[in-house]
Design a protein around this motif. Structure first.
Motif, short mmCIF file in Angstrom:
data_model
loop_
_atom_site.label_atom_id
_atom_site.label_comp_id
_atom_site.label_asym_id
_atom_site.label_seq_id
_atom_site.Cartn_x
_atom_site.Cartn_y
_atom_site.Cartn_z
N GLY A 184 0.79 -1.22 0.00
CA GLY A 184 0.00 0.00 0.00
C GLY A 184 0.82 1.27 0.00
O GLY A 184 0.30 2.37 -0.19
N VAL A 185 2.14 1.15 0.21
CA VAL A 185 3.02 2.31 0.26
C VAL A 185 2.94 3.15 -1.01
O VAL A 185 3.03 4.38 -0.96
CB VAL A 185 4.49 1.89 0.53
CG1 VAL A 185 5.06 1.10 -0.64
CG2 VAL A 185 5.37 3.09 0.82
N VAL A 186 2.73 2.51 -2.17
CA VAL A 186 2.72 3.25 -3.43
C VAL A 186 1.50 4.15 -3.56
O VAL A 186 1.50 5.10 -4.36
CB VAL A 186 2.77 2.30 -4.65
CG1 VAL A 186 4.03 1.49 -4.65
CG2 VAL A 186 1.56 1.39 -4.71
N ALA A 187 0.45 3.88 -2.77
CA ALA A 187 -0.73 4.75 -2.80
C ALA A 187 -0.75 5.69 -1.60
O ALA A 187 -1.04 6.87 -1.74
CB ALA A 187 -2.00 3.90 -2.81
N VAL A 188 -0.43 5.15 -0.42
CA VAL A 188 -0.55 5.93 0.81
C VAL A 188 0.43 7.10 0.85
O VAL A 188 0.04 8.25 1.13
CB VAL A 188 -0.33 5.03 2.04
CG1 VAL A 188 -0.33 5.87 3.32
CG2 VAL A 188 -1.41 3.96 2.13
N VAL A 189 1.70 6.84 0.59
CA VAL A 189 2.71 7.90 0.68
C VAL A 189 2.45 9.04 -0.29
O VAL A 189 2.39 10.21 0.13
CB VAL A 189 4.13 7.33 0.51
CG1 VAL A 189 5.16 8.45 0.46
CG2 VAL A 189 4.46 6.38 1.67
N PRO A 232 20.02 -4.38 3.47
CA PRO A 232 19.60 -3.30 2.56
C PRO A 232 18.09 -3.25 2.34
O PRO A 232 17.52 -2.17 2.13
CB PRO A 232 20.33 -3.65 1.24
CG PRO A 232 21.52 -4.43 1.68
CD PRO A 232 21.04 -5.24 2.85
N VAL A 233 17.43 -4.42 2.39
CA VAL A 233 15.97 -4.45 2.28
C VAL A 233 15.36 -3.71 3.46
O VAL A 233 14.42 -2.91 3.31
CB VAL A 233 15.44 -5.90 2.23
CG1 VAL A 233 13.92 -5.91 2.11
CG2 VAL A 233 16.07 -6.66 1.08
N GLY A 234 15.90 -3.95 4.65
CA GLY A 234 15.44 -3.25 5.85
C GLY A 234 15.72 -1.76 5.77
O GLY A 234 14.91 -0.95 6.21
N LEU A 235 16.87 -1.40 5.19
CA LEU A 235 17.19 0.02 5.01
C LEU A 235 16.13 0.71 4.17
O LEU A 235 15.69 1.83 4.47
CB LEU A 235 18.56 0.17 4.34
CG LEU A 235 19.80 -0.01 5.23
CD1 LEU A 235 21.05 -0.04 4.37
CD2 LEU A 235 19.89 1.11 6.26
N ALA A 236 15.72 0.04 3.08
CA ALA A 236 14.67 0.61 2.22
C ALA A 236 13.36 0.76 2.97
O ALA A 236 12.62 1.72 2.77
CB ALA A 236 14.48 -0.28 0.99
N THR A 237 13.09 -0.19 3.87
CA THR A 237 11.88 -0.10 4.70
C THR A 237 11.92 1.16 5.57
O THR A 237 10.96 1.92 5.63
CB THR A 237 11.76 -1.34 5.61
OG1 THR A 237 11.64 -2.51 4.80
CG2 THR A 237 10.53 -1.22 6.52
N ILE A 245 13.83 3.89 5.26
CA ILE A 245 14.02 5.18 4.58
C ILE A 245 12.83 5.58 3.72
O ILE A 245 12.34 6.71 3.79
CB ILE A 245 15.31 5.16 3.73
CG1 ILE A 245 16.53 4.96 4.64
CG2 ILE A 245 15.45 6.47 2.94
CD1 ILE A 245 17.82 4.76 3.88
N VAL A 246 12.34 4.67 2.87
CA VAL A 246 11.25 5.02 1.94
C VAL A 246 9.96 4.25 2.19
O VAL A 246 8.98 4.41 1.47
CB VAL A 246 11.68 4.85 0.46
CG1 VAL A 246 12.82 5.78 0.12
CG2 VAL A 246 12.07 3.39 0.17
N GLY A 247 9.93 3.39 3.22
CA GLY A 247 8.70 2.70 3.57
C GLY A 247 8.41 1.47 2.74
O GLY A 247 7.30 0.93 2.79
N ALA A 248 9.39 0.99 1.97
CA ALA A 248 9.18 -0.22 1.16
C ALA A 248 9.39 -1.44 2.03
O ALA A 248 10.47 -1.65 2.57
CB ALA A 248 10.17 -0.23 -0.01
N SER A 249 8.35 -2.26 2.19
CA SER A 249 8.44 -3.39 3.11
C SER A 249 9.26 -4.55 2.58
O SER A 249 9.52 -5.51 3.30
CB SER A 249 7.03 -3.88 3.46
OG SER A 249 6.30 -2.84 4.06
N GLY A 250 9.64 -4.51 1.31
CA GLY A 250 10.56 -5.50 0.76
C GLY A 250 9.94 -6.82 0.36
O GLY A 250 10.65 -7.83 0.28
N GLY A 251 8.64 -6.83 0.09
CA GLY A 251 7.97 -8.09 -0.26
C GLY A 251 8.59 -8.81 -1.44
O GLY A 251 8.81 -10.02 -1.39
N ILE A 252 8.89 -8.07 -2.51
CA ILE A 252 9.46 -8.67 -3.71
C ILE A 252 10.84 -9.26 -3.42
O ILE A 252 11.15 -10.38 -3.82
CB ILE A 252 9.57 -7.64 -4.86
CG1 ILE A 252 8.16 -7.16 -5.27
CG2 ILE A 252 10.28 -8.25 -6.06
CD1 ILE A 252 7.28 -8.25 -5.82
N MET A 253 11.68 -8.49 -2.71
CA MET A 253 13.03 -8.96 -2.41
C MET A 253 12.99 -10.19 -1.49
O MET A 253 13.76 -11.14 -1.66
CB MET A 253 13.85 -7.85 -1.76
CG MET A 253 14.24 -6.73 -2.71
SD MET A 253 15.09 -7.34 -4.18
CE MET A 253 16.50 -8.17 -3.46
#
Length: 247
Positions: free
Chosen positions: A26-31, A142-147, A149-157
């Motif tokens: 949902g980050v792509v819509a909420v943010v 790095p996946v956690g870093l993205a979480t 910093i930009v709120g990406a939970s890393g599902g794909i990775m």
């Protein structure tokens, strides 16, 4: 700063459609919605989005767990790496000017959309990679870093690692990746909560509505061909990223 409940409900429906049809966070819509439409500071928008991710992904992870499709033992190094990375990421996010966070997020969404359009091969058919426990922790930091910093939970990775590195079957890989994503989002959201950078009321309303709407949109998503889903996902991400960069 006043945001009506109606807006939260509408945003929850959008999040549910993205999650149900495209399998997207949902980050792509909420943010973008909170930043562009409601002028919310990026750190608040990201913290709120992470808590929404916890609510929605936890339900999905629980269902997979009940069906024996979550391998916590094999997924543990991913979880450890994600927690370490997300806590570091949260602290980095608070040291970066809000506008930089906004544009970093837009670029992240754009690149994800482009990758989705260009991706051709099935991840499950890729050659397995042998990594030890500490190496798996290292590649998930790095996946956690993205979480953080930009709120990406890393599902794909997490899914890629579950399939290629942990060598799990597709259903267990999805369940384990979703569980890991839940913990990663929870770790990140707690970091933002400590600093008071989460809109709690918005998170609950959007999260609950997205769960309900996501259930029905998932039925539509299941009828789409994977190729069409990938194209819709890519185009949607590119449009959202471009709009945020322009505005």
């Amino acid at each position: 700063m006043y945001i009506s409940i109606i807006e939260f409900i509408f945003l929850g429906i959008i999040v549910g459609s993205l999650t149900g049809i495209l399998g997207s966070s949902g980050v792509v819509a909420v943010v973008p919605a909170l930043i562009i439409i409601n002028s919310v500071v990026p750190q608040y928008a990201i913290g709120t989005s992470l808590l929404i991710d916890v609510i929605t992904s936890a339900i999905v992870a629980f269902i997979y767990y009940k069906n024996g499709k979550v391998d916590i033992k094999k997924g543990m190094p991913m979880i450890i790496g994600a927690i370490i990375g997300s806590q570091i990421g949260v602290r980095i996010a608070f040291s970066i000017p809000p506008d930089y966070i906004k544009y970093a997020f837009a670029v992240f969404i754009l690149l994800t959309g482009i990758y989705s359009l260009l991706k051709k091969k099935d991840l499950q058919n890729k050659k397995a990679v042998n990594l030890n426990y500490l190496e798996i922790i290292g590649i998930t930091i790095p996946v956690g870093l993205a979480t953080g910093i930009v709120g990406a939970s890393g599902g794909i990775m997490f899914l890629i690692i579950s399939l290629i590195v942990l060598k799990l079957d597709i259903k267990t890989a999805v369940g384990t990746a979703t569980f890991s994503m839940t913990i990663s989002a929870l770790s990140g959201s707690l970091g933002y909560l400590v600093f008071g950078k989460i809109l709690l009321f918005a998170s609950v309303i959007i999260g609950v509505v997205s769960i309900i709407s996501g259930y029905y949109f998932a039925k539509i998503g299941n009828r789409l061909k994977p190729e069409n889903t990938r194209k819709i996902l890519g185009i949607t991400f590119i449009l959202i990223g471009a709009v945020q960069l322009i505005l």
